[in-house]
Design an enzyme around this catalytic site. Sequence first.
Site, mmCIF file in Angstrom:
data_model
loop_
_atom_site.group_PDB
_atom_site.id
_atom_site.type_symbol
_atom_site.label_atom_id
_atom_site.label_comp_id
_atom_site.label_asym_id
_atom_site.label_seq_id
_atom_site.Cartn_x
_atom_site.Cartn_y
_atom_site.Cartn_z
ATOM 1 N N GLN A 1 0.828 -1.210 0.000
ATOM 2 C CA GLN A 1 0.000 0.000 0.000
ATOM 3 C C GLN A 1 0.861 1.259 0.000
ATOM 4 O O GLN A 1 0.339 2.357 -0.171
ATOM 5 C CB GLN A 1 -0.904 0.018 1.246
ATOM 6 C CG GLN A 1 -1.974 -1.055 1.240
ATOM 7 C CD GLN A 1 -2.894 -0.997 2.446
ATOM 8 O OE1 GLN A 1 -3.078 -2.006 3.104
ATOM 9 N NE2 GLN A 1 -3.502 0.146 2.726
ATOM 10 N N ARG B 1 -9.183 -0.100 7.651
ATOM 11 C CA ARG B 1 -10.375 0.578 7.162
ATOM 12 C C ARG B 1 -10.746 1.794 7.992
ATOM 13 O O ARG B 1 -11.928 2.008 8.304
ATOM 14 C CB ARG B 1 -11.553 -0.385 7.126
ATOM 15 C CG ARG B 1 -11.529 -1.314 5.939
ATOM 16 C CD ARG B 1 -12.905 -1.747 5.548
ATOM 17 N NE ARG B 1 -13.544 -0.683 4.827
ATOM 18 C CZ ARG B 1 -14.129 -0.837 3.645
ATOM 19 N NH1 ARG B 1 -14.172 -1.989 3.057
ATOM 20 N NH2 ARG B 1 -14.701 0.186 3.049
ATOM 21 N N CYS B 2 -9.761 2.546 8.393
ATOM 22 C CA CYS B 2 -10.027 3.843 9.031
ATOM 23 C C CYS B 2 -8.679 4.475 9.266
ATOM 24 O O CYS B 2 -7.666 3.810 9.184
ATOM 25 C CB CYS B 2 -10.746 3.699 10.352
ATOM 26 S SG CYS B 2 -9.727 3.030 11.653
ATOM 27 N N GLU C 1 -13.105 4.934 4.320
ATOM 28 C CA GLU C 1 -13.421 4.002 5.393
ATOM 29 C C GLU C 1 -14.458 4.521 6.364
ATOM 30 O O GLU C 1 -14.697 3.913 7.399
ATOM 31 C CB GLU C 1 -12.131 3.624 6.140
ATOM 32 C CG GLU C 1 -10.917 4.402 5.728
ATOM 33 C CD GLU C 1 -9.978 3.644 4.788
ATOM 34 O OE1 GLU C 1 -10.252 2.471 4.507
ATOM 35 O OE2 GLU C 1 -9.001 4.236 4.347
HETATM 36 O O1 CDP Z 1 -6.989 6.691 0.684
HETATM 37 P P1 CDP Z 1 -8.147 6.018 0.020
HETATM 38 O O2 CDP Z 1 -8.119 6.080 -1.467
HETATM 39 O O3 CDP Z 1 -8.446 4.660 0.582
HETATM 40 O O4 CDP Z 1 -9.432 6.828 0.496
HETATM 41 P P2 CDP Z 1 -10.066 8.150 -0.079
HETATM 42 O O5 CDP Z 1 -9.041 9.128 -0.453
HETATM 43 O O6 CDP Z 1 -11.035 8.575 0.941
HETATM 44 O O7 CDP Z 1 -10.834 7.710 -1.396
HETATM 45 C C1 CDP Z 1 -11.541 6.536 -1.670
HETATM 46 C C2 CDP Z 1 -12.088 6.644 -3.095
HETATM 47 O O8 CDP Z 1 -13.234 7.527 -3.102
HETATM 48 C C3 CDP Z 1 -11.089 7.245 -4.084
HETATM 49 O O9 CDP Z 1 -11.277 6.732 -5.381
HETATM 50 C C4 CDP Z 1 -11.464 8.708 -4.023
HETATM 51 O O10 CDP Z 1 -10.957 9.463 -5.070
HETATM 52 C C5 CDP Z 1 -12.998 8.652 -3.949
HETATM 53 N N1 CDP Z 1 -13.537 9.875 -3.306
HETATM 54 C C6 CDP Z 1 -14.398 10.703 -4.034
HETATM 55 O O11 CDP Z 1 -14.729 10.382 -5.182
HETATM 56 N N2 CDP Z 1 -14.858 11.856 -3.445
HETATM 57 C C7 CDP Z 1 -14.532 12.198 -2.177
HETATM 58 N N3 CDP Z 1 -14.992 13.307 -1.628
HETATM 59 C C8 CDP Z 1 -13.683 11.351 -1.430
HETATM 60 C C9 CDP Z 1 -13.188 10.197 -2.037
#
Ligand code: CDP
Length: 786
Positions: free
Chosen positions: A226, A373-374, A743
Amino acid sequence: MTATPDLSTPPEIGGIGHSVLRQEDDRLIEGQGDFLDDLVLPGMLHMAIHRSPVAHARIRGIDTDAASAVEGVVAVVTGELMAAHNLAWMPTLSGDTQAVLATDKVRYQGQEVAAVLATDPYIAADAAGLIEVDYEMLPAVTGPQQSLSADAPVIRDEKEGQTDNLVYTWSSGDQAATDAAFAGAAKVVSLETFYPRSHPAPLETCGIVADVNSVTGQATVYLTSQAPHAHRTLFALVAGLPEQKIRIISPDIGGGFGNKVPIYPGYVVATAASLLLGTPVKWIESRSDNLISTGFGRDYHMRGELALDSDGRILALRADVLSDQGAFYSDAQPSNFRAGLFHVVTGSYDFPAAHVTCKGAFTNKAPGGVAYRCSFRITEASYLIERLVQNAAYEIGMDPAEFRLLNFIREDQFPYTTPTGFTYDSGDYHTAMRKAMDEVGYQELRATQATAREEGRLIGIGIAHFTEAVGAGPSRTYDIAGLKMFDSAELRVHPTGKAILKLGVKTQGQGHETTFAQIVASELGIPVTDIKVVHGDTDNTPYGLGTYASRSTPTSGAATSMVSRKLADKARKIAAHLLEAAEADIDLAAGVFSVRGTPDRSVTIQDVAFAAYTNMPEGLEHGLEGSSYYDPPNLTFPYGSYIVVVEVDAETGVWKVDRMVALDDCGVRINPMIVEGQIHGGLTEGFAKSSMQWITFDDDGNCIGSNFMDYLVPTAWETPRFELLETCVPSPHHPIGAKGVGESATVGSPAAYVNAVIDALAHLGVRNIDMPVLPDRVWDAIESAL
Ligand code: CDP
């Protein structure tokens, strides 16, 4: 930061706000994914690990003769051999050391003791089973309370100066102010609860293909990682290899959930074996190996106390945590925060004072405590506060929703500094919860519940309103193993207007190849389908700390906006040159540069990209590319309001979910469809945790939960239907206003499900049932209440 430009785009460009279909899915659905186990290199050997069957024992001797004699076995590696190369122990991301292959003792069931290298994976596995280890048994320590008692055997007796099993103590908040508030309280409510050990259980287990060229010293390491850049730096530090000669390629990954952040002994042994034998080495974990030995989550024993005034207002919180760390402190918490971000435990409430103390203890269990997951330890914190406020409401005879609305941080208090030191960026908790309450029909449900009770039916309504802290950095506060938690993006627009975006983060299924392209599409107007997103290759992407703890969008997503804006600034100069206008008069909207006041004088981003290589104005460098490193000024603070309705069968203790309404606020949604998918996954996970999933140990330290017959993963059959809602309060410091979401649902939902079951039994005086809320536990709670 420049003012936010108009980022709206038509569907054919597919920028922020469009539910663009995932660009990566055709490849994955049609079996063209590129997973680690698909990789076959010429001359590659296969590695299998011999693991300890016992939890705590001194090693008297290891007999590898039978294994070595098996045809096809090329080498058998023990800790002694690793020690000869100074690799028997390795540093962990949390500043501890961890045995690579055990030399002195084994400290948990499943610990790595020896490895077999063979021409075939089955030969390697069979030969590993022939290794005989002579153990002198030691008493197993299976809980942190037992571990910290005076007569407990010292598990880490190899550590100089370690005379007990304490890993760390840590505290946050103002103890004196908290004590004073409790002294003056009209009512004190307390709860002792346990968030059981869980496992991220990604569909794909961990693995490595190490390919070290013994002549050039070039180490190409294919890894289920990761955080490939951080892992490369640590490989360089551990193995003493020059960093430029290490290339980590993290191919398609079948889920990580924090499990693929730590560095595992198998990675080190496989790389060392490749170096020594001069051949590529592949090691892939079995399912049981993954469940029994790699980074688990949770295992937190928590006690919380709330001080209330006579009107039901919260005056202070005391929280005390005892964390079971397993035998090595090897999770990846930020260096400054031994118990992660647990001090976000004040949640969504306006607390005048709070004090949090945390202790970690070594036990004879696999190491972990990962950001599963958080963000680091936030699920545990959210669980404690949401269970506690629910009980406080019962204790003072107030409706749990009313109690929350009375004590929430108000919209006009943002930015809000908590008594444990976070500054929440933005939020509107009252609107969020009222919207969820309206959707579920809260008041009518309470009436239905009362009538049902008279008929002997047990209906429960559970609420959880959570606030997460995600998106680490800022780098001044957050680092892992000294590496600052900023992140990056590099963007190159080619002459035909097609682009390649390279990320410091690494997707494991979250859809970055789509959402990050959507950010560029919004900023520059290049269609999503014209943008290729590259990630997970340290030779070909800018440095970043990786994807976990919902940090990708707030950090690397922000860097993607910033680099796009850099390119837009240059593109505007080129457009001015092409249009023979002043740069200040050029507007950019959805990929079209036009002269203000005369919109028919325009060029497209594709025209500009071509000119960047063919017709540049004097004084400007050729090309249209750049990179940005984004160091956020603060975390982002997404939140949500979840309401669950259950019916409990008083005869059997079986409960079933009637409604699950989940409102999430993650600021601006880049791709609403992907966000919903993320939330579905988290809600399912929360349901699993609250209803069926845990890992336990018997008194000898044998792990129960080392296969999917014992460790249950929910299917579509038992998973409830989810009703999703949203509000949108953007993050003021994120360039596009997005907050992380990956998460959130895992953070918020376990307490909502458990609160619902307890709500059904609250009139009987039931205040606690530990997770998972199995029917016999419900039944026991009813029995002892009656
Ligand atoms: O770090 P990780 O990618 O696990 O988590 P994240 O940044 O919260 O995003 C999870 C997925 O949801 C990614 O594809 C983000 O780009 C998308 N996302 C989104 O479309 N809009 C947001 N406001 C937050 C996340």
